[in-house]
Design an enzyme around this catalytic site. Structure first.
Site, mmCIF file in Angstrom:
data_model
loop_
_atom_site.group_PDB
_atom_site.id
_atom_site.type_symbol
_atom_site.label_atom_id
_atom_site.label_comp_id
_atom_site.label_asym_id
_atom_site.label_seq_id
_atom_site.Cartn_x
_atom_site.Cartn_y
_atom_site.Cartn_z
ATOM 1 N N LYS A 67 18.252 -91.145 -65.760
ATOM 2 C CA LYS A 67 18.029 -89.862 -66.449
ATOM 3 C C LYS A 67 19.367 -89.201 -66.807
ATOM 4 O O LYS A 67 19.580 -88.782 -67.943
ATOM 5 C CB LYS A 67 17.189 -88.907 -65.557
ATOM 6 C CG LYS A 67 15.824 -89.489 -65.195
ATOM 7 C CD LYS A 67 14.998 -88.554 -64.348
ATOM 8 C CE LYS A 67 15.481 -88.436 -62.910
ATOM 9 N NZ LYS A 67 15.456 -89.717 -62.156
ATOM 10 N N THR A 68 20.257 -89.129 -65.810
ATOM 11 C CA THR A 68 21.568 -88.507 -66.058
ATOM 12 C C THR A 68 22.335 -89.307 -67.112
ATOM 13 O O THR A 68 22.999 -88.737 -67.986
ATOM 14 C CB THR A 68 22.381 -88.466 -64.739
ATOM 15 O OG1 THR A 68 21.552 -87.888 -63.740
ATOM 16 C CG2 THR A 68 23.656 -87.675 -64.882
ATOM 17 N N ASP A 112 19.946 -80.794 -63.674
ATOM 18 C CA ASP A 112 19.282 -81.797 -62.836
ATOM 19 C C ASP A 112 18.363 -81.070 -61.860
ATOM 20 O O ASP A 112 18.577 -79.878 -61.585
ATOM 21 C CB ASP A 112 20.367 -82.575 -62.066
ATOM 22 C CG ASP A 112 19.861 -83.932 -61.601
ATOM 23 O OD1 ASP A 112 18.722 -84.310 -61.940
ATOM 24 O OD2 ASP A 112 20.616 -84.619 -60.882
ATOM 25 N N THR A 161 12.651 -85.386 -60.588
ATOM 26 C CA THR A 161 11.912 -86.474 -59.942
ATOM 27 C C THR A 161 10.479 -86.021 -59.675
ATOM 28 O O THR A 161 9.658 -86.817 -59.243
ATOM 29 C CB THR A 161 12.583 -86.842 -58.598
ATOM 30 O OG1 THR A 161 12.814 -85.629 -57.881
ATOM 31 C CG2 THR A 161 13.897 -87.562 -58.803
ATOM 32 N N ARG A 221 20.295 -97.952 -60.021
ATOM 33 C CA ARG A 221 21.234 -97.454 -58.997
ATOM 34 C C ARG A 221 21.205 -98.362 -57.768
ATOM 35 O O ARG A 221 22.252 -98.675 -57.203
ATOM 36 C CB ARG A 221 20.935 -96.012 -58.603
ATOM 37 C CG ARG A 221 21.962 -95.508 -57.569
ATOM 38 C CD ARG A 221 21.753 -94.078 -57.142
ATOM 39 N NE ARG A 221 22.071 -93.148 -58.200
ATOM 40 C CZ ARG A 221 21.310 -92.113 -58.535
ATOM 41 N NH1 ARG A 221 20.195 -91.883 -57.888
ATOM 42 N NH2 ARG A 221 21.672 -91.309 -59.502
HETATM 43 P P1 ADP Z 1 19.108 -90.684 -62.344
HETATM 44 O O1 ADP Z 1 19.781 -89.544 -63.053
HETATM 45 O O2 ADP Z 1 17.786 -91.052 -62.943
HETATM 46 O O3 ADP Z 1 19.029 -90.501 -60.855
HETATM 47 P P2 ADP Z 1 21.451 -92.157 -63.185
HETATM 48 O O4 ADP Z 1 21.447 -91.930 -64.662
HETATM 49 O O5 ADP Z 1 22.440 -91.372 -62.390
HETATM 50 O O6 ADP Z 1 19.994 -91.995 -62.577
HETATM 51 O O7 ADP Z 1 21.671 -93.734 -62.973
HETATM 52 C C1 ADP Z 1 22.260 -94.278 -61.808
HETATM 53 C C2 ADP Z 1 23.201 -95.393 -62.180
HETATM 54 O O8 ADP Z 1 22.422 -96.510 -62.597
HETATM 55 C C3 ADP Z 1 24.115 -95.076 -63.378
HETATM 56 O O9 ADP Z 1 25.371 -94.626 -62.964
HETATM 57 C C4 ADP Z 1 24.256 -96.388 -64.098
HETATM 58 O O10 ADP Z 1 25.351 -97.082 -63.568
HETATM 59 C C5 ADP Z 1 23.005 -97.143 -63.746
HETATM 60 N N1 ADP Z 1 21.997 -97.136 -64.818
HETATM 61 C C6 ADP Z 1 20.931 -96.295 -64.910
HETATM 62 N N2 ADP Z 1 20.186 -96.622 -65.971
HETATM 63 C C7 ADP Z 1 20.767 -97.679 -66.551
HETATM 64 C C8 ADP Z 1 20.426 -98.483 -67.693
HETATM 65 N N3 ADP Z 1 19.324 -98.266 -68.412
HETATM 66 N N4 ADP Z 1 21.259 -99.509 -68.035
HETATM 67 C C9 ADP Z 1 22.363 -99.751 -67.285
HETATM 68 N N5 ADP Z 1 22.725 -99.047 -66.183
HETATM 69 C C10 ADP Z 1 21.930 -98.018 -65.822
#
Ligand code: ADP
Length: 332
Positions: A67-68, A112, A161, A221
């Protein structure tokens, strides 16, 4: 995956220590979530053609699904600098007023954990999102008056989430779209692992990356985390590359089974089966009997257990399925 990049070569280098090292910087590196990417590409192109920041967007789904990262990519694509904050950090209306009035035209504000915004802050958010104005109440009681400040055009991107905890008035103001991120399949996770290995300078063979993908809970992640743990294990054991044997040894040390279940997942399922005859039981009761945080079970463990069909959500609580009994060697 160049073979000259031996594990020992990365010993001296801290690359990959930070999450941001592996975060995709281009759409082409953002694996999967095809439907979201298609929708966003239309939204962003339309905004660009109108010469206006994109409309507000909400992403939801379990932690670690990207998401981030999407927020970063949207901000980069639309050339709108990203300012980052989170629901619990905006305690008072004044905090939000200060964030909003400090935005420049075209900025992207990322919030977030938006489900943790409190009610009074949320109410100030509505006109800001809808009409681009900030209503500030001065004074109290009969002499109170409202002044209205015009805000520069901005895009709000929020992530959560727990979408059920985002009130429907707030949800309905994400006029650009509300997008649910899905778990990734093994092939997609393997692509992420291969890319991360290249960035980290880790030589990994096909079987090893497949095995890590299998145990990553469909979550990028986790995949990156497990890759780094396997790298540590290989480095300490003076292996020059990651192979299947080393990876399996690492997983056994980490107590992660062949489906990617962690010790905590197994404890939850075993408790559900042993203490509560498989359920139904409420998450609160389960959490209390494990001395575990309610939110950890609900936001971290449960989504994957539901996804692989080990747990069912019923109106009367959680139930362990036959698949869970079988995997943990329990008799039904
Ligand atoms: P969330 O915000 O949903 O908790 P993040 O965007 O922080 O997740 O993602 C966590 C890590 O996973 C990122 O730093 C990145 O390295 C990896 N990641 C997430 N989504 C992808 C994707 N679609 N393709 C490649 N790497 C990804």
């Amino acid at each position: 995956m160049s073979s000259d990049n031996s594990i020992s070569k990365i010993n001296q280098d801290n690359s990959g220590f930070l999450d941001s090292t592996l975060r995709p910087d281009h759409w082409s590196d953002y694996v999967g979530q095809e439907s979201i990417k298609k929708n966003l590409s239309i939204l962003l192109q339309a905004a660009k053609e109108r010469n206006h920041p994109p409309e507000h967007i909400l992403f939801y789904g379990p932690p670690g699904l990207g998401k981030t990262t999407l927020a970063h990519l949207v901000s980069k694509e639309s050339n709108c600098p990203l300012k980052i904050t989170s629901g619990p950090a905006i305690e008072k209306v004044g905090d939000l007023a200060s964030i909003l009035t400090n935005l420049s035209a075209g900025d992207t504000l990322f919030i977030d954990e938006v489900h943790r915004l409190n009610k009074s802050v949320e109410e100030v958010m509505y006109p800001a999102m809808e009409s681009g104005v900030l209503d500030i109440v001065l004074g109290k009681g009969p002499s109170a008056r409202t002044i209205q400040l015009e805000l520069p055009p901005f895009t709000l991107i929020a992530a959560t989430t727990k979408v059920a905890m985002v009130s429907s008035p707030l949800r309905s103001r994400f006029s650009g779209g509300v997008f649910r991120l899905e778990f990734y399949n093994e092939e997609e996770i393997q692509r992420i692992i291969n890319r991360s290995s290249e960035i980290l300078g880790v030589d990994i063979d096909e079987d090893a990356s497949k095995e890590i993908a299998k145990r990553s809970r469909g979550t990028p992640r986790s995949a990156n985390y497990l890759l780094k743990r396997c790298r540590d294990f290989a480095q300490v054991n003076k292996h020059t590359s990651l192979n299947l044997k080393g990876v399996i040894e690492t997983f056994s040390l980490l107590e992660i089974d062949e489906l990617g279940l962690l010790r905590s997942d197994r404890v939850i399922l075993n408790t559900l089966i042993d203490k509560f005859s498989g359920g139904p039981v409420g998450v609160g009761t389960l959490a209390a009997s494990l001395s575990e945080e309610y939110s950890t079970i609900e936001e971290f463990n449960e989504p994957y257990l539901l996804q692989i069909g080990f747990l069912e959500r019923t109106p009367r609580g959680r139930v362990a399925t036959a698949k869970a009994y079988e995997h943990l060697n329990h008799k039904i």
